[in-house]
Write a protein that holds these residues in place. Structure first.
Motif, PDB file in Angstrom:
ATOM      1  N   THR A  55       0.694  -1.331   0.076  1.00  0.00           N
ATOM      2  CA  THR A  55      -0.125   0.043   0.047  1.00  0.00           C
ATOM      3  C   THR A  55       1.050   1.172  -0.009  1.00  0.00           C
ATOM      4  O   THR A  55       0.792   2.155  -0.917  1.00  0.00           O
ATOM      5  N   PRO A  56       1.723   1.582   0.738  1.00  0.00           N
ATOM      6  CA  PRO A  56       2.488   2.635   0.814  1.00  0.00           C
ATOM      7  C   PRO A  56       3.434   2.990  -0.452  1.00  0.00           C
ATOM      8  O   PRO A  56       3.842   3.912  -0.973  1.00  0.00           O
ATOM      9  N   VAL A  57       3.874   1.788  -1.070  1.00  0.00           N
ATOM     10  CA  VAL A  57       4.731   1.801  -1.989  1.00  0.00           C
ATOM     11  C   VAL A  57       3.730   2.232  -3.318  1.00  0.00           C
ATOM     12  O   VAL A  57       4.008   2.902  -3.987  1.00  0.00           O
ATOM     13  N   ARG A  58       2.510   1.740  -3.254  1.00  0.00           N
ATOM     14  CA  ARG A  58       1.534   2.270  -4.388  1.00  0.00           C
ATOM     15  C   ARG A  58       1.258   3.735  -4.263  1.00  0.00           C
ATOM     16  O   ARG A  58       1.161   4.416  -5.294  1.00  0.00           O
ATOM     17  N   GLU A  59       1.309   4.015  -3.098  1.00  0.00           N
ATOM     18  CA  GLU A  59       0.883   5.338  -2.849  1.00  0.00           C
ATOM     19  C   GLU A  59       1.994   6.377  -3.326  1.00  0.00           C
ATOM     20  O   GLU A  59       1.956   7.430  -3.858  1.00  0.00           O
ATOM     21  N   ALA A  60       3.419   5.750  -3.102  1.00  0.00           N
ATOM     22  CA  ALA A  60       4.382   6.554  -3.373  1.00  0.00           C
ATOM     23  C   ALA A  60       4.490   6.438  -4.875  1.00  0.00           C
ATOM     24  O   ALA A  60       4.907   7.930  -5.343  1.00  0.00           O
ATOM     25  N   LEU A  61       4.160   5.692  -5.613  1.00  0.00           N
ATOM     26  CA  LEU A  61       4.369   5.626  -7.018  1.00  0.00           C
ATOM     27  C   LEU A  61       3.133   6.609  -7.656  1.00  0.00           C
ATOM     28  O   LEU A  61       3.486   7.236  -8.469  1.00  0.00           O
ATOM     29  N   VAL A  62       2.128   6.748  -7.096  1.00  0.00           N
ATOM     30  CA  VAL A  62       1.159   7.687  -7.421  1.00  0.00           C
ATOM     31  C   VAL A  62       1.328   8.921  -7.392  1.00  0.00           C
ATOM     32  O   VAL A  62       1.228   9.798  -8.190  1.00  0.00           O
ATOM     33  N   GLN A  63       2.302   9.149  -6.130  1.00  0.00           N
ATOM     34  CA  GLN A  63       2.707  10.614  -5.913  1.00  0.00           C
ATOM     35  C   GLN A  63       3.880  10.945  -6.838  1.00  0.00           C
ATOM     36  O   GLN A  63       3.931  12.071  -7.410  1.00  0.00           O
ATOM     37  N   LEU A  64       4.694   9.913  -7.301  1.00  0.00           N
ATOM     38  CA  LEU A  64       5.941  10.075  -8.009  1.00  0.00           C
ATOM     39  C   LEU A  64       5.430  10.316  -9.698  1.00  0.00           C
ATOM     40  O   LEU A  64       6.129  10.870 -10.307  1.00  0.00           O
ATOM     41  N   GLU A  65       4.422   9.749  -9.962  1.00  0.00           N
ATOM     42  CA  GLU A  65       3.635   9.975 -11.323  1.00  0.00           C
ATOM     43  C   GLU A  65       3.572  11.417 -11.478  1.00  0.00           C
ATOM     44  O   GLU A  65       3.810  11.670 -12.719  1.00  0.00           O
ATOM     45  N   ARG A  66       2.968  12.070 -10.513  1.00  0.00           N
ATOM     46  CA  ARG A  66       2.859  13.557 -10.725  1.00  0.00           C
ATOM     47  C   ARG A  66       4.095  14.246 -10.827  1.00  0.00           C
ATOM     48  O   ARG A  66       4.254  15.210 -11.688  1.00  0.00           O
ATOM     49  N   THR A  67       5.184  13.819 -10.545  1.00  0.00           N
ATOM     50  CA  THR A  67       6.438  14.567 -10.762  1.00  0.00           C
ATOM     51  C   THR A  67       7.129  14.180 -12.274  1.00  0.00           C
ATOM     52  O   THR A  67       8.087  14.934 -12.604  1.00  0.00           O
ATOM     53  N   GLY A  68       6.378  13.174 -13.033  1.00  0.00           N
ATOM     54  CA  GLY A  68       6.885  12.862 -14.065  1.00  0.00           C
ATOM     55  C   GLY A  68       8.287  11.843 -14.145  1.00  0.00           C
ATOM     56  O   GLY A  68       8.667  11.555 -15.406  1.00  0.00           O
ATOM     57  N   LEU A  69       8.509  11.305 -12.857  1.00  0.00           N
ATOM     58  CA  LEU A  69       9.521  10.332 -12.854  1.00  0.00           C
ATOM     59  C   LEU A  69       9.259   8.964 -13.202  1.00  0.00           C
ATOM     60  O   LEU A  69      10.103   8.208 -13.549  1.00  0.00           O
ATOM     61  N   VAL A  70       7.683   8.827 -13.026  1.00  0.00           N
ATOM     62  CA  VAL A  70       7.300   7.319 -13.345  1.00  0.00           C
ATOM     63  C   VAL A  70       6.150   7.466 -14.308  1.00  0.00           C
ATOM     64  O   VAL A  70       5.588   8.720 -14.362  1.00  0.00           O
ATOM     65  N   THR A  71       5.968   6.576 -15.106  1.00  0.00           N
ATOM     66  CA  THR A  71       4.662   6.665 -15.919  1.00  0.00           C
ATOM     67  C   THR A  71       3.967   5.177 -15.641  1.00  0.00           C
ATOM     68  O   THR A  71       4.441   4.337 -15.306  1.00  0.00           O
ATOM     69  N   ARG A  72       2.485   5.467 -15.835  1.00  0.00           N
ATOM     70  CA  ARG A  72       1.734   4.208 -15.604  1.00  0.00           C
ATOM     71  C   ARG A  72       0.916   3.771 -16.873  1.00  0.00           C
ATOM     72  O   ARG A  72       0.565   4.721 -17.397  1.00  0.00           O
ATOM     73  N   GLU A  73       0.971   2.497 -17.109  1.00  0.00           N
ATOM     74  CA  GLU A  73       0.290   2.136 -18.263  1.00  0.00           C
ATOM     75  C   GLU A  73      -0.733   1.268 -17.820  1.00  0.00           C
ATOM     76  O   GLU A  73      -0.737   0.505 -16.928  1.00  0.00           O
ATOM     77  N   ALA A  74      -1.933   1.516 -18.457  1.00  0.00           N
ATOM     78  CA  ALA A  74      -2.980   0.574 -17.987  1.00  0.00           C
ATOM     79  C   ALA A  74      -2.903  -1.025 -18.031  1.00  0.00           C
ATOM     80  O   ALA A  74      -2.286  -1.278 -19.087  1.00  0.00           O
ATOM     81  N   ASN A  75      -3.255  -1.522 -16.998  1.00  0.00           N
ATOM     82  CA  ASN A  75      -3.075  -2.999 -16.811  1.00  0.00           C
ATOM     83  C   ASN A  75      -1.595  -3.371 -17.073  1.00  0.00           C
ATOM     84  O   ASN A  75      -1.166  -4.711 -17.089  1.00  0.00           O
ATOM     85  N   LYS A  76      -0.628  -2.660 -17.044  1.00  0.00           N
ATOM     86  CA  LYS A  76       0.828  -3.053 -16.960  1.00  0.00           C
ATOM     87  C   LYS A  76       1.537  -2.481 -15.916  1.00  0.00           C
ATOM     88  O   LYS A  76       2.933  -2.817 -15.754  1.00  0.00           O
ATOM     89  N   GLY A  77       0.962  -1.507 -15.355  1.00  0.00           N
ATOM     90  CA  GLY A  77       1.853  -0.987 -14.018  1.00  0.00           C
ATOM     91  C   GLY A  77       2.632   0.207 -14.269  1.00  0.00           C
ATOM     92  O   GLY A  77       2.419   0.905 -15.244  1.00  0.00           O
ATOM     93  N   TYR A  78       3.605   0.364 -13.181  1.00  0.00           N
ATOM     94  CA  TYR A  78       4.694   1.668 -13.453  1.00  0.00           C
ATOM     95  C   TYR A  78       6.033   1.417 -14.219  1.00  0.00           C
ATOM     96  O   TYR A  78       6.544   0.228 -13.893  1.00  0.00           O
ATOM     97  N   ARG A  79       6.538   2.422 -14.890  1.00  0.00           N
ATOM     98  CA  ARG A  79       7.899   2.149 -15.454  1.00  0.00           C
ATOM     99  C   ARG A  79       8.510   3.484 -15.138  1.00  0.00           C
ATOM    100  O   ARG A  79       7.794   4.592 -14.854  1.00  0.00           O
ATOM    101  N   VAL A  80      10.026   3.277 -15.263  1.00  0.00           N
ATOM    102  CA  VAL A  80      10.625   4.578 -15.297  1.00  0.00           C
ATOM    103  C   VAL A  80      10.480   5.351 -16.324  1.00  0.00           C
ATOM    104  O   VAL A  80      10.547   4.892 -17.585  1.00  0.00           O
ATOM    105  N   ALA A  81      10.315   6.835 -16.132  1.00  0.00           N
ATOM    106  CA  ALA A  81       9.709   7.519 -17.378  1.00  0.00           C
ATOM    107  C   ALA A  81      11.153   7.933 -18.149  1.00  0.00           C
ATOM    108  O   ALA A  81      12.137   7.991 -17.489  1.00  0.00           O
ATOM    109  N   PRO A  82      11.097   8.187 -19.473  1.00  0.00           N
ATOM    110  CA  PRO A  82      12.214   8.542 -20.058  1.00  0.00           C
ATOM    111  C   PRO A  82      12.825   9.962 -19.777  1.00  0.00           C
ATOM    112  O   PRO A  82      12.016  10.984 -19.299  1.00  0.00           O
ATOM    113  N   PRO A  83      14.149  10.216 -20.040  1.00  0.00           N
ATOM    114  CA  PRO A  83      14.362  11.634 -19.720  1.00  0.00           C
ATOM    115  C   PRO A  83      13.931  12.535 -20.672  1.00  0.00           C
ATOM    116  O   PRO A  83      13.525  12.293 -21.819  1.00  0.00           O
ATOM    117  N   LEU A  84      13.882  13.866 -20.324  1.00  0.00           N
ATOM    118  CA  LEU A  84      13.236  15.122 -20.974  1.00  0.00           C
ATOM    119  C   LEU A  84      14.426  15.426 -21.817  1.00  0.00           C
ATOM    120  O   LEU A  84      15.551  15.193 -21.823  1.00  0.00           O
TER     121      LEU A  84
END
Length: 238
Positions: A55-84
């Protein structure tokens, strides 16, 4: 007789503390050199590594998605975002110019003596870590040391955001700064700019003793210089 507001018992406070610690640890992992763009982030795997529930890991990833460091794909979970890069990189630094210039101007209208004292301490710590990096050279510096340098650089800017006493600016700081530092770690190869960053931070501290407009000008020079160094880093690996 005392009363407790619903949802604010000891257990809830403990849980909030755990969430923050997990967020900080996952962020630390993401800022490391071993994490590659596109890498899958397993909630269960991270939870096992950190010794916590998912649970706290999931919450952390949701928060980190807002920073753009991770991305979420439907039914696939989270991945590290590409660099800008390219237009996104320029947009990021345009945002830094606006947000950080405004932050230092607002902070400069407060207690400047206290602000400068806090910045001096942050700058002293950054300069000490920068000297350690210089001894190794940026390419050979251990990951732990590079991480400490980025945190010390971040801490300097965070002092200014904290001095604004504006929670919305502080939230923007987290989103912007994590993207900048992660981007620079990924591209690398642009040489050691730690000494230049320390000098530019020194100019901001000095300018705060002159006037708010001088502090804004010094901040803009710093952000523009970091922009140019980041462009050079990106072209180095393109």
């Amino acid at each position: 007789m005392t009363s407790t507001l619903p949802g604010f018992g000891t257990e809830r406070i403990t849980q909030l503390g755990l969430r923050d610690r997990v967020y900080d640890r996952v962020l630390e992992v993401l800022m490391g050199h071993d994490v590659e763009p596109g890498m899958r982030l397993s909630i269960d795997g991270l939870a096992r590594t950190l010794g916590v529930s998912p649970t706290p890991v999931r919450e952390a990833l949701v928060q980190l998605e807002r920073t753009g460091l991770v991305t979420r794909e439907a039914n696939k979970g989270y991945r590290v975002a590409p660099p800008l890069a390219g237009d996104q990189l320029e947009a990021l630094f345009d945002a830094r110019l606006i947000v950080e210039s405004g932050a230092v101007e607002l902070a400069a209208h407060g207690d400047v003596a206290v602000l400068r004292a806090h910045l001096e301490r942050a700058l002293e710590q950054q300069a000490a870590v920068a000297r350690e990096v210089a001894e190794f050279g940026s390419e050979a510096a251990p990951e732990e040391l590079v991480g400490r340098y980025f945190r010390s650089d971040w801490d300097f800017h965070q002092v200014i955001f904290d001095a604004t006493r504006n929670p919305f600016l502080e939230e923007m700081s987290e989103i912007i700064t994590t993207r900048v530092h992660r981007m620079r770690q990924l591209v690398g190869g642009g040489g050691d700019d730690t000494g230049r960053a320390v000098d530019e931070h020194r100019s901001i501290v000095d300018a705060l003793g002159v006037s708010p407009s001088a502090a804004v000008a010094a901040m803009r020079v710093h952000i523009d210089n970091v922009r140019m160094r980041s462009r050079a880093d990106a072209s180095h690996v393109s």
